[in-house]
Design a protein around this motif. Structure first.
Motif, short mmCIF file in Angstrom:
data_model
loop_
_atom_site.label_atom_id
_atom_site.label_comp_id
_atom_site.label_asym_id
_atom_site.label_seq_id
_atom_site.Cartn_x
_atom_site.Cartn_y
_atom_site.Cartn_z
N ILE A 151 -3.24 -33.33 -8.30
CA ILE A 151 -4.16 -32.84 -9.32
C ILE A 151 -3.90 -33.39 -10.88
CG2 ILE A 151 -4.23 -30.85 -8.17
CD1 ILE A 151 -2.64 -29.36 -10.18
N VAL A 152 -2.90 -33.99 -10.99
CA VAL A 152 -2.68 -34.93 -12.46
C VAL A 152 -2.68 -36.19 -12.30
CG1 VAL A 152 -1.64 -32.57 -13.50
CG2 VAL A 152 -0.19 -34.26 -12.42
N GLY A 153 -2.76 -36.63 -10.96
CA GLY A 153 -2.68 -38.01 -10.80
C GLY A 153 -1.52 -38.58 -10.28
N HIS A 154 -0.43 -37.69 -10.32
CA HIS A 154 1.05 -38.35 -9.95
C HIS A 154 1.38 -37.51 -8.70
CE1 HIS A 154 1.33 -40.82 -13.80
NE2 HIS A 154 0.69 -39.66 -14.26
N GLY A 155 0.96 -37.80 -7.71
CA GLY A 155 1.10 -37.20 -6.51
C GLY A 155 1.50 -38.07 -5.27
N GLY A 183 17.89 -14.11 -10.47
CA GLY A 183 16.59 -13.34 -10.69
C GLY A 183 15.68 -14.52 -11.33
N LEU A 184 16.26 -14.99 -12.16
CA LEU A 184 15.42 -16.04 -13.05
C LEU A 184 14.76 -17.31 -11.98
CD1 LEU A 184 14.13 -17.22 -15.65
CD2 LEU A 184 16.15 -18.34 -16.33
N THR A 185 15.81 -17.84 -11.29
CA THR A 185 15.49 -18.97 -10.52
C THR A 185 14.55 -18.23 -9.15
OG1 THR A 185 17.27 -18.57 -9.04
CG2 THR A 185 17.45 -20.26 -10.92
N THR A 186 14.60 -16.94 -8.86
CA THR A 186 13.77 -16.39 -7.68
C THR A 186 12.40 -16.32 -8.47
OG1 THR A 186 15.53 -15.33 -6.89
CG2 THR A 186 13.36 -14.60 -6.28
N ILE A 187 12.34 -15.85 -9.70
CA ILE A 187 11.14 -15.74 -10.44
C ILE A 187 10.28 -17.19 -10.49
CG2 ILE A 187 9.86 -15.15 -12.62
CD1 ILE A 187 11.84 -12.89 -12.77
N LEU A 188 11.07 -18.23 -10.79
CA LEU A 188 10.31 -19.43 -11.07
C LEU A 188 9.98 -19.96 -9.58
CD1 LEU A 188 12.84 -21.24 -13.35
CD2 LEU A 188 10.60 -20.40 -13.89
N TYR A 189 10.54 -19.57 -8.59
CA TYR A 189 10.21 -19.96 -7.16
C TYR A 189 8.88 -19.32 -6.66
CZ TYR A 189 10.54 -21.95 -2.80
OH TYR A 189 10.39 -22.67 -1.36
N THR A 190 8.50 -18.20 -7.41
CA THR A 190 7.38 -17.44 -6.90
C THR A 190 5.89 -17.69 -7.62
OG1 THR A 190 7.79 -15.56 -8.45
CG2 THR A 190 8.86 -15.47 -6.16
N ILE A 191 6.31 -18.59 -8.73
CA ILE A 191 5.25 -18.73 -9.68
C ILE A 191 4.27 -20.03 -8.80
CG2 ILE A 191 4.23 -20.19 -11.71
CD1 ILE A 191 6.74 -18.93 -13.00
N SER A 199 2.01 -23.22 -7.71
CA SER A 199 2.19 -24.62 -8.38
C SER A 199 1.11 -25.01 -9.19
CB SER A 199 2.04 -25.47 -7.16
OG SER A 199 1.07 -25.15 -6.18
N LEU A 200 -0.24 -24.25 -9.05
CA LEU A 200 -0.92 -24.62 -9.85
C LEU A 200 -0.82 -24.17 -11.34
CD1 LEU A 200 -4.28 -24.38 -7.86
CD2 LEU A 200 -3.31 -26.62 -8.58
N ALA A 201 -0.24 -22.81 -11.24
CA ALA A 201 -0.03 -22.05 -12.43
C ALA A 201 1.19 -22.75 -13.15
CB ALA A 201 0.39 -20.54 -12.20
N MET A 202 2.20 -23.11 -12.40
CA MET A 202 3.25 -23.76 -12.93
C MET A 202 3.06 -25.00 -13.68
SD MET A 202 6.73 -23.62 -13.31
CE MET A 202 7.55 -23.11 -11.87
N PHE A 203 2.15 -25.79 -13.04
CA PHE A 203 1.70 -27.29 -13.67
C PHE A 203 0.71 -26.76 -14.95
CE2 PHE A 203 1.81 -29.83 -9.74
CZ PHE A 203 3.33 -29.94 -9.94
N SER A 204 0.10 -25.82 -15.13
CA SER A 204 -0.53 -25.39 -16.04
C SER A 204 0.33 -24.73 -17.10
CB SER A 204 -1.64 -24.29 -15.81
OG SER A 204 -2.40 -24.64 -14.82
N LEU A 205 1.32 -24.17 -17.03
CA LEU A 205 2.24 -23.73 -18.15
C LEU A 205 2.98 -25.02 -18.69
CD1 LEU A 205 3.59 -20.54 -16.16
CD2 LEU A 205 2.21 -20.58 -18.19
N LEU A 206 3.29 -25.94 -17.88
CA LEU A 206 4.09 -26.98 -18.21
C LEU A 206 3.43 -28.11 -19.11
CD1 LEU A 206 6.41 -27.56 -15.34
CD2 LEU A 206 7.10 -26.51 -17.44
N LEU A 207 1.95 -28.14 -18.72
CA LEU A 207 1.14 -29.08 -19.28
C LEU A 207 1.22 -29.34 -20.60
CD1 LEU A 207 -1.31 -31.19 -18.58
CD2 LEU A 207 -2.64 -29.28 -18.58
#
Length: 225
Positions: free
Chosen positions: A170-174, A68-76, A78-86
């Protein structure tokens, strides 16, 4: 003034050999960064996915939360994921790697778990009868038999990571995504197309390499086929 007939860069053509030859070092640096980000993220995800899949296989109560947790992570997104990890990683390559690790976990955990569940129970019983303990059973019997499914998941995760690395622009490392992003902003056709094609080449090459590795590591699947 009109561009010379042999100057494809000045004419801003999609296919331009002069772009590749004049920017070879830039392309090589971008490809190297792309490969490094992909390899690091998939390797870390694999190291995390194996114990998670084993735990989900051994303890049924853990299977639901892990999947369940890994599935939820996959649905986030990418822009939101990077914002959360920033706040944790800042504008660094580690930010991109962390995001790709979380996305890769879903594919890897599910496939490894499916492979472990597909191991025949009589095979486990036979190994126990030969004196195999839990750890030896896992390493010598279960994981090798789960390898075909695990390699299938690894191939999908790797190809997906090659594609998702471009979002790191978007963060210069692509990697090659940096060239695609800057090329789109300036409408530099040759740069966009060349970088995009190189991404596809990397994905196809990685998939073929992993396919070859899977065939070498699981010779019994070829005999069965």
């Amino acid at each position: 003034m009109t561009a010379p007939p042999d100057d494809c860069l000045a004419r801003n053509e999609w296919i331009c050999g002069a772009y590749f030859s004049s920017r070879r070092e830039i392309l090589m640096d971008a490809m190297l960064q792309h490969l490094q980000l992909t390899a690091a993220s998939v390797a870390i995800a694999l190291l995390l996915a194996v114990p998670l899949a084993v735990a989900a296989r051994r303890w049924r109560l853990a299977a639901g939360p892990v999947l369940g947790l890994t599935t939820i992570l996959y649905t986030i997104p990418s822009l939101a994921m990077f914002s959360l990890l920033l706040p944790l990683y800042g504008l660094s390559a580690a930010l991109v790697i962390a995001g790709l690790v979380l996305y890769s976990l879903t594919l890897l955990v599910r496939n490894i778990l499916a492979g472990l569940r597909a191991v025949p129970e009589e095979t486990r019983q036979a190994a126990r009868g030969m004196g195999y303990g839990p750890l030896r059973l896992l390493i010598a019997v279960e994981l090798p038999l789960a390898l075909p499914a695990a390699m299938a998941g690894l191939r999908i995760a790797t190809v997906s990571a090659v594609s998702l690395v471009t979002i790191g622009a978007i963060v210069g490392h692509g990697g090659l995504g940096n060239l695609i992003y800057s090329g789109m902003n300036t409408y530099f056709r040759a740069q966009v197309l060349t970088a995009s094609v190189l991404c596809v080449v990397i994905a196809v090459a990685a998939d073929l390499l992993l396919l070859g590795a899977a065939r070498l590591l699981t010779p019994w699947t070829r005999r069965r086929a």
